[in-house]
Motif scaffolding. Sequence first.
Motif, short mmCIF file in Angstrom:
data_model
loop_
_atom_site.label_atom_id
_atom_site.label_comp_id
_atom_site.label_asym_id
_atom_site.label_seq_id
_atom_site.Cartn_x
_atom_site.Cartn_y
_atom_site.Cartn_z
N GLY A 48 0.86 -0.87 0.27
CA GLY A 48 -0.22 -0.39 -0.02
C GLY A 48 1.26 1.83 0.11
N ILE A 49 2.19 1.06 0.97
CA ILE A 49 3.07 2.29 0.75
C ILE A 49 3.71 2.56 -0.33
CG2 ILE A 49 5.25 3.40 1.45
CD1 ILE A 49 3.89 2.58 4.80
N ASP A 50 3.87 1.70 -1.02
CA ASP A 50 3.85 1.78 -2.48
C ASP A 50 3.54 2.70 -3.11
OD1 ASP A 50 6.81 0.29 -2.23
OD2 ASP A 50 6.05 -1.90 -2.60
N LEU A 51 2.54 2.31 -3.32
CA LEU A 51 1.23 2.45 -4.51
C LEU A 51 0.99 4.43 -4.01
CD1 LEU A 51 -1.36 -0.37 -4.30
CD2 LEU A 51 -0.58 0.64 -6.50
N ILE A 52 1.07 4.00 -2.84
CA ILE A 52 1.35 6.14 -2.18
C ILE A 52 1.89 6.86 -2.52
CG2 ILE A 52 0.31 7.44 -0.30
CD1 ILE A 52 -1.04 4.97 0.96
N GLU A 53 2.90 5.93 -2.75
CA GLU A 53 4.60 6.84 -2.49
C GLU A 53 4.74 6.63 -4.99
OE1 GLU A 53 7.20 4.79 0.51
OE2 GLU A 53 7.67 3.87 -1.46
N ASN A 59 2.57 13.22 -8.62
CA ASN A 59 2.35 14.26 -8.79
C ASN A 59 0.40 13.91 -8.73
OD1 ASN A 59 1.82 17.00 -7.99
ND2 ASN A 59 0.84 17.67 -9.43
N ILE A 60 0.54 12.79 -7.80
CA ILE A 60 -1.04 12.34 -7.45
C ILE A 60 -1.30 12.31 -6.79
CG2 ILE A 60 -2.65 10.51 -7.90
CD1 ILE A 60 -0.74 9.39 -10.61
N PRO A 61 -2.21 13.63 -5.46
CA PRO A 61 -2.45 13.76 -4.27
C PRO A 61 -3.59 11.65 -3.60
CG PRO A 61 -4.36 14.08 -5.48
CD PRO A 61 -3.18 13.87 -6.86
N VAL A 62 -2.69 11.65 -2.60
CA VAL A 62 -4.07 10.51 -2.47
C VAL A 62 -4.55 10.95 -0.75
CG1 VAL A 62 -3.11 8.16 -1.28
CG2 VAL A 62 -1.66 9.27 -2.87
N LEU A 63 -5.54 10.67 -0.22
CA LEU A 63 -6.52 10.61 1.14
C LEU A 63 -6.29 9.17 1.21
CD1 LEU A 63 -9.79 12.24 1.42
CD2 LEU A 63 -9.35 10.57 2.69
N VAL A 64 -5.86 9.11 2.24
CA VAL A 64 -5.79 8.10 3.32
C VAL A 64 -6.39 7.78 4.35
CG1 VAL A 64 -3.93 6.05 4.22
CG2 VAL A 64 -3.28 8.13 2.56
N ILE A 65 -7.25 6.75 4.40
CA ILE A 65 -8.16 6.31 5.72
C ILE A 65 -7.41 5.26 6.37
CG2 ILE A 65 -10.05 5.86 6.86
CD1 ILE A 65 -11.58 6.63 4.36
N PHE A 78 13.69 10.12 4.92
CA PHE A 78 15.11 10.13 4.78
C PHE A 78 15.38 10.05 3.77
CE2 PHE A 78 13.50 8.23 8.94
CZ PHE A 78 12.94 9.27 9.14
N PRO A 79 15.81 11.46 2.41
CA PRO A 79 17.06 11.79 1.53
C PRO A 79 18.23 11.30 1.87
CG PRO A 79 14.87 13.01 1.68
CD PRO A 79 14.99 12.92 3.21
N ARG A 129 12.65 13.29 -4.10
CA ARG A 129 11.39 13.65 -5.13
C ARG A 129 10.44 13.25 -3.39
NH1 ARG A 129 11.23 11.34 -10.60
NH2 ARG A 129 10.15 12.74 -10.76
N TYR A 130 10.23 12.32 -3.12
CA TYR A 130 9.56 12.03 -2.21
C TYR A 130 8.46 12.31 -1.46
CZ TYR A 130 6.58 9.27 1.44
OH TYR A 130 5.31 8.68 1.94
N ALA A 131 10.59 12.53 -0.30
CA ALA A 131 9.75 13.56 0.75
C ALA A 131 9.62 14.81 0.50
CB ALA A 131 11.54 12.86 1.26
N GLU A 132 9.47 15.49 -0.22
CA GLU A 132 9.97 16.83 -0.75
C GLU A 132 7.99 16.35 -0.89
OE1 GLU A 132 11.66 17.84 -4.45
OE2 GLU A 132 13.23 18.50 -3.59
N VAL A 133 7.37 15.74 -1.01
CA VAL A 133 5.50 15.60 -0.94
C VAL A 133 4.99 16.59 0.08
CG1 VAL A 133 3.60 14.75 -1.91
CG2 VAL A 133 5.74 14.03 -3.02
#
Length: 769
Positions: A48-53, A59-65, A78-79, A129-133
């Motif tokens: 699930g975290i892979d998909l969200i990352e 640049n696709i937003p994600v709402l996580v419950i 941590f870059p 790149r991911y950390a900057e989101v």
Amino acid sequence: MKEIYEKMGLFYLGKDAEDDSLTLNKSKHLTTHAIIIGMTGSGKTGLGIDLIEEAAIDNIPVLVIDPKGDMGNLCLAFPEMKPEDFKPWIDESTAQAKGMSVDELAEKTAKMWKEGIESFHQDLDRVKRYAEVDKTIYTPGSTAGVSVNILGSFEAPGEEVVDDVDLFASLINSSVSSILSLIGIDADPVSSKEHLLISNIFYYFWSKGQSLSLEELIGYITNPPFEKIGVMPLKTFYPQKERLELAMKFNNVLSSVGFSTWISGEPLDIGKMLYDKNGKAKIAIFSIAHLSDNERMFFVTLLLNRFISWMRRQRGSSSLKAMLYMDEIFGYFPPSKNPPSKEPMLLLLKQARAFGIGVVLSTQNPVDIDYKGLSNIGTWFVGKLQTKQDIEKVVDSLSDGEDKKEVAEKIANLKGRHFYLKNVHEDDVREFYTRWVLSYLKGPMTKDDIRRLMKDKKTEVQETPAVTKTSDSDGGMKPIVSKKIKEYFNDTNINSDDPFYPYIYANAKVRFYNQKRGIDFEEEFDYKLELYEGMNTIDWEEAVEERPTNLSRKYKSSAKFAKLPEIVENATSLKEFERKLKDYLYHNKKIELFACKKLKMESKLGESEEDFRAKVDGVLKDKKEAEIEKIEKKYKTKFERLQDKLQRLEIKLEKEKSDVSSKTTDTLLDIGMGILGALFGRKSSAVTKGASALKKGGRIVKEKRDVEAVEMQIEEVKEDIKNLKEELEAEIEKIEEKYDPSNYEIESVSIKPRRSDVSVEDIALLWEK
């Protein structure tokens, strides 16, 4: 090679279990939704975290419950992979159990994470790149994370929802069911008096575009704005005494000590939570592990309804525009029961695709999910399962002609982090293992963990200025005012001995008209301006927008009143207040639209800047994807020709030197094949086997000229594949630059009212306690 799949709408999920080629999935395929199934320890959270990352990087937003508390780990990226970054999240008892100090374990963990990421062809630049989101953990009903104003307002849905009769009814039904669940009432929408009463109240106001606060709802339960429900008189259908009892139950919720956490914090604005003002995607994590079962059901239902309302305002799209991820769906979408959350979830699965929205659900128990929902899911990730019921639920979709018993046995014996991937857009079912996540997985987040993470993100909630009471705290007789001044009384605390305090209440309308844009819109405003002793100026900027729920022209003779300022007590009328209000509205009220001239796009009335930027981004993604489709067609023939040639050369090489295994194809070819295969579809398993065979034999020096000639041809094919990849990369680079949102300026367009279009419909002295 990473640069290609980052730009082609592909999600990198891991490696093929058979040959270690990259497992890539088109992001657009997730618009038909996905489900992750697997027992505890199967690796569901990591996938699930892979998909969200992947979504965030694209640049696709994600709402996580997040019902369990695991998804807060998305914030631990941590870059630089420094041990000191990991140290605060290392548990001292864990270090002791391993016979290490916290510093030693932090150093070991940092090294392991860096090596793990790099072992999957990723680098620290990708982590950066991911950390900057932007990521935010929201904690409804708690101050641990960023608080959310859930009960401050039941926001009226947009016209798109109201005009859809079935959707509007569904939204009201599930909203009312969730509200009633707060007070422990499991109501049937058809037979429950409570449900029917509150549904009619919501319908009355929402159909007019008016939102409701819980305080207003309580007031309208005791005093509904209608006389009948159906054909029956209100007092017959639901007597006043019973309505008061229902109102008291809600009032108990309102007056409880913990209630303040439900009405403070950021408003539940989905657009702002998913995009910043520059159109950059965000990750919004709603952590609800701390809530009771009733509170979770209430919140999830409310959130899904708010998400649907936001979705229906979006432009249709064939590409993945946003993602909703729920980490554990158990209890919210059962096959035999109808909890409040079920209706909006099913509606999302049926309708979200048209808007480019993908829903990803995760569960340990596929038998606990409604079959109607499963039939709307196009991508299945199936990890290890053990119970017979669970395996039988998924075996049919994965068998693909194979013996079902054999498939069932494979599912029961899958390794951790290994999943079967079944995608309705692809012909084959394949086993893969997930890539190393970019986020550090420390385990479930405690409230203290969330508090530390969100310390700098919490917004200061503006406190409402305290009412300035007069020196006569006990109150006195009602001040006498001019007969030309209308007076209202609003007793919100009937049993209290507190005095009534004075305000100026006004109801005004402002018309906005623009013939060119086809805008003719009237907006209504309700204001309360506090009056205090010593006040000598009129400033409507100090007023609050609020509509009193129970205005009356009468009051008890025993009531007490605070003092009036001379500016009102000596006035013959409220004309000056009215004139000042008109000036304030004329100068301060406007409709703000947003335009992108380059795309010839303009926002709709009431559309926020965040939503408009998201719409522009969606158009750009669609245009980009359309051009990539053209590139796919352009390169598909070349790619297939190279595949065929490579297979023929392999056969020829094996014939010429059958006792020497082929090992010519290197890692670059494996990755290239994986990417091109994901784009154009897998031709056959023989291609994979051919590539694998070549990989084994390419470095062995052959003495025979015919073998050397074949090897030379193989090298040429490899070079052709490499060149094909570089050409593809160059063309995609141009498309990326062409459709970069930074090249498309968003301008603000304001429409102001004319003075003649500002009117004050009602103005009065309001006494309230």
